[in-house]
Design an enzyme around this catalytic site. Structure first.
Site, PDB file in Angstrom:
ATOM      1  N   ARG A   1      49.547  38.654  30.220  1.00 58.26           N
ATOM      2  CA  ARG A   1      48.436  38.666  28.992  1.00 58.26           C
ATOM      3  C   ARG A   1      48.444  40.113  28.287  1.00 58.26           C
ATOM      4  O   ARG A   1      48.440  40.271  26.992  1.00 58.26           O
ATOM      5  CB  ARG A   1      47.201  38.317  29.679  1.00 58.26           C
ATOM      6  N   ASN A   2      48.730  41.205  28.965  1.00 56.62           N
ATOM      7  CA  ASN A   2      48.779  42.589  28.119  1.00 56.62           C
ATOM      8  C   ASN A   2      50.169  42.529  27.502  1.00 56.62           C
ATOM      9  O   ASN A   2      49.857  43.166  26.405  1.00 56.62           O
ATOM     10  CB  ASN A   2      48.933  43.714  29.414  1.00 56.62           C
TER      11      ASN A   2
ATOM     12  N   LYS B   1      49.690  50.270  34.556  1.00 56.91           N
ATOM     13  CA  LYS B   1      50.844  49.468  34.158  1.00 56.91           C
ATOM     14  C   LYS B   1      50.517  48.429  33.189  1.00 56.91           C
ATOM     15  O   LYS B   1      51.427  47.903  32.268  1.00 56.91           O
ATOM     16  CB  LYS B   1      51.409  48.606  35.408  1.00 56.91           C
TER      17      LYS B   1
ATOM     18  N   SER C   1      52.497  40.182  40.765  1.00 54.44           N
ATOM     19  CA  SER C   1      52.106  38.662  41.048  1.00 54.44           C
ATOM     20  C   SER C   1      51.399  38.218  39.962  1.00 54.44           C
ATOM     21  O   SER C   1      50.312  38.211  40.031  1.00 54.44           O
ATOM     22  CB  SER C   1      51.304  38.893  42.298  1.00 54.44           C
TER      23      SER C   1
ATOM     24  N   ASP D   1      55.029  46.180  39.818  1.00 50.39           N
ATOM     25  CA  ASP D   1      54.303  45.398  38.934  1.00 50.39           C
ATOM     26  C   ASP D   1      54.633  45.739  37.435  1.00 50.39           C
ATOM     27  O   ASP D   1      54.277  45.045  36.685  1.00 50.39           O
ATOM     28  CB  ASP D   1      52.871  45.968  39.473  1.00 50.39           C
TER      29      ASP D   1
ATOM     30  N   TYR E   1      41.156  27.981  33.979  1.00 53.30           N
ATOM     31  CA  TYR E   1      42.050  29.220  34.053  1.00 53.30           C
ATOM     32  C   TYR E   1      43.386  28.975  34.990  1.00 53.30           C
ATOM     33  O   TYR E   1      44.151  29.898  34.731  1.00 53.30           O
ATOM     34  CB  TYR E   1      41.082  30.341  34.949  1.00 53.30           C
TER      35      TYR E   1
ATOM     36  N   HIS F   1      30.666  33.279  37.973  1.00 53.77           N
ATOM     37  CA  HIS F   1      29.359  33.643  37.314  1.00 53.77           C
ATOM     38  C   HIS F   1      28.889  32.375  36.453  1.00 53.77           C
ATOM     39  O   HIS F   1      27.674  32.457  36.191  1.00 53.77           O
ATOM     40  CB  HIS F   1      29.629  35.031  36.360  1.00 53.77           C
TER      41      HIS F   1
ATOM     42  N   THR G   1      55.114  42.990  34.465  1.00 48.89           N
ATOM     43  CA  THR G   1      54.144  42.895  33.336  1.00 48.89           C
ATOM     44  C   THR G   1      54.597  43.520  32.085  1.00 48.89           C
ATOM     45  O   THR G   1      54.104  43.077  31.031  1.00 48.89           O
ATOM     46  CB  THR G   1      52.739  44.131  33.904  1.00 48.89           C
TER      47      THR G   1
ATOM     48  N   VAL H   1      41.005  37.536  30.356  1.00 44.95           N
ATOM     49  CA  VAL H   1      40.967  39.101  30.238  1.00 44.95           C
ATOM     50  C   VAL H   1      42.204  39.661  30.178  1.00 44.95           C
ATOM     51  O   VAL H   1      43.115  39.437  30.958  1.00 44.95           O
ATOM     52  CB  VAL H   1      40.218  39.517  31.436  1.00 44.95           C
TER      53      VAL H   1
END
Length: 332
Positions: free
Chosen positions: A256-257, A192, A139, A245, A49, A32, A249, A280
């Site tokens: 990141r979470n 998740k 992943s 996953d 990134y 974007h 995670t 994000v």
């Protein structure tokens, strides 16, 4: 393939574009931000990134969505879940009629409470559904881009089209399984992230492995409840898009979470954590939509509820843990 278009130039989108381009598919990576696309082309790396992954000459970045999509045989959607509807609506006039469309986005739309599969059908129409598929599984983008062995799953309603996408992504280092359980794969990938925030908070509070294992296990039970109510199979949640996953995670330092939960467990505010994250964290928005979906479907989601209250009602992570541990006793 004669051409592949990847929409979304974050870490995950860049990693998947690199996988496809490394297989000698001419690949266009849409961002974007036209400035980011220009920098990627000039420096042959996405320094913002995914700075660890040099990009092959078969990959070209662009800020022009029509240019990215024109003539594409495979379109891969890797935009944040909250932007999916808007981006697909913009892309719709330029998506070739017979192009396969694969979503690698994990989340639930906040206002509509739709999975990404439901959003795509809503925007593109029911006739497109046989060409839609959904990639998920444990992943991390950095490891996929580095060629570390990884296993994922792609789900779709049409066997032939799903197999085609499966083979498009598969390499010696990326093993791709096939599934026809779109709902199960999507619910696992979305929820998740919420459970990972809880697992991170437990670690940030200084609790041990027992607590983290409890969060993962009971979190998986919540994910399965939602999946089954929406028509998914609980067996899917024992696979890559569910347990696989979830474990990654909730335990991986690249998550990141988990990082969001960990830092809040240590006492930082959500705004402070997100301002320094740089990427994000889908679980933050999904926590609200998952909580709302649980209320709508009358599904008991205690961990999800506590994550929602910590993120949106200023409840402390410690009090959330206390309240979870003191819930009324019941059968497992």
């Amino acid at each position: 393939m004669s051409k592949v278009a990847v929409l979304g130039a974050g870490a995950w989108g860049t990693a998947l574009a690199k996988v496809l381009a490394d297989k000698q598919n001419p690949t266009f990576l849409w961002s974007h931000s036209a400035d980011l696309a220009l920098l990627i082309n000039e420096r042959r790396v996405n320094e913002r990134y995914l700075p660890s992954a040099p990009l092959p000459p078969t990959l070209r970045a662009t800020g022009d969505i029509e240019q990215a999509l024109s003539g594409a045989e495979l379109v891969v959607l890797v935009v944040p879940s909250h932007a999916m509807r808007e981006v697909v609506a913009i892309a719709r006039p330029y998506i070739p009629q017979r192009a396969l469309i694969c979503s690698a986005t994990k989340g639930i739309e906040n206002d509509s409470l739709m999975l990404m599969s439901e959003v795509l059908v809503d925007v593109l129409g029911r006739d497109v559904e046989p060409r839609l598929s959904y990639l998920s599984g444990p992943s991390f983008a950095k490891e996929v881009a580095a060629g570390q062995p990884t296993a994922v799953v792609v789900a779709g309603k049409s066997n032939d089209e799903t197999v085609a996408v499966q083979h498009a992504f598969a390499t010696e280092r990326l093993r791709v399984y096939q599934s026809d359980d779109v709902v199960g794969v999507e619910v696992g990938g979305a929820l998740k992230n919420v459970v990972a925030i809880a697992a991170g908070a437990v670690d940030g509070l200084g609790f041990g492995h027992n607590a983290r294992a409890g969060v993962i296990t009971r979190g998986l039970a919540e994910i399965a409840r939602i999946a089954m109510v929406k028509g998914g199979s609980p067996l899917t949640l024992a696979g890559l898009s569910g347990l696989g996953d979830l474990v990654l995670t909730c335990t991986g330092e690249l998550s990141r979470n988990r990082t969001v939960g960990y830092e809040m467990g240590r006492g930082r505010t959500l705004d402070d954590v997100l301002s320094h994250l740089g990427h994000v964290a889908e679980g933050v928005k999904t926590a609200k939509s998952a909580y709302d979906l649980g209320v709508k479907l009358d599904v008991d989601l205690p961990i999800t509820t506590e994550v929602y209250r910590v993120l949106y009602e200023q409840k402390t992570p410690l009090q959330a843990v206390v309240d979870l541990m003191n819930r009324s006793l019941r059968k497992e």
